[in-house]
Design a protein around this motif. Structure first.
Motif: not given
Length: 230
Positions: A65-73, A99-101, A120-125, A145-150
């Protein structure tokens, strides 16, 4: 076998780290030797992948939870990570940009943390091929913004209920619920909410129709050429 050094955390201006597809080792749950915890010092980190390193083991530490708030991927797929997905994984700053997890292909147990709703920016989980045991996470429909749920190949169970939330999977284009223990009927409301998926299907159908018309035109053209040659 190479151990991933915690000194990576000294690279304070690091923006991207991709060490996927290797035989690197690390015990994520060790506070003294976990490179993942050390990366909390890299405040500009936007891309992190250590996927497909089967010698990376242990559980995901709360310090994630301390990782950068800028983390996208964030891609930690196909390692040997066990334990639960910590609630801290979604407790980044409310302005987090993830966006990608991808956590698929591990040995994760327990439930999906409700804190993911903060992304809230998550696109793929992607949490496929684990041992997660939970009911259908209808609350993920609140992610705009979720587009893919696997969720494939886990131990999700019970009926699939649809939330009455504002978004309710309105942007979803791909959903994989196969190889779980869901029961009952698929609610029609679930499919009615998949607006983006229906729009994508319509676009695909339009493209196929155009392709078939072009193919028919080409066949007619080829026949006309053969007649001229004859």
């Amino acid at each position: 076998m190479r151990h991933i050094p915690i000194t990576l955390g000294n690279l304070r201006y690091l923006k991207a780290l991709d060490i996927a597809n290797n035989d690197l080792s690390s015990t994520l749950s060790s506070s003294r030797s976990s490179f993942l915890s050390a990366l909390a010092n890299c405040s500009d980190l936007a891309y992190l992948s250590f996927a497909r390193n089967p010698l990376i083991s242990g559980y995901l530490p709360a310090s994630i939870g301390n990782l950068s708030v800028s983390l996208l991927y964030f891609d930690a797929s196909s390692c040997s990570i066990s334990g639960r997905i910590p609630g801290e994984i979604g407790n980044w700053n409310p302005n987090n940009k993830l966006r990608y997890l991808a956590l698929n292909g591990n040995q994760l147990e327990g439930i999906l943390p409700l804190s993911l709703i903060n992304c809230s920016e998550l696109v793929l989980l992607n949490v496929a091929n684990n041992y997660l045991s939970d009911t259908f996470p209808h609350w993920l429909g609140m992610l705009p913004k979720l587009q893919a749920l696997i969720l494939r190949s886990n131990r999700f169970h019970g009926s699939i209920q649809v939330s009455s939330t504002t978004f309710s999977f309105s942007r979803l284009q791909m959903v994989d619920l196969s190889h779980n223990d869901f029961t009952g009927l698929l609610p029609t409301e679930f499919f009615q909410n998949l607006k983006a998926l229906k729009e994508e299907i319509c676009r695909t159908m339009d493209s196929m129709e155009k392709f078939l018309r072009q193919l028919e035109s080409l066949e007619c053209f080829m026949h006309s050429i053969s007649l001229v040659i004859a």
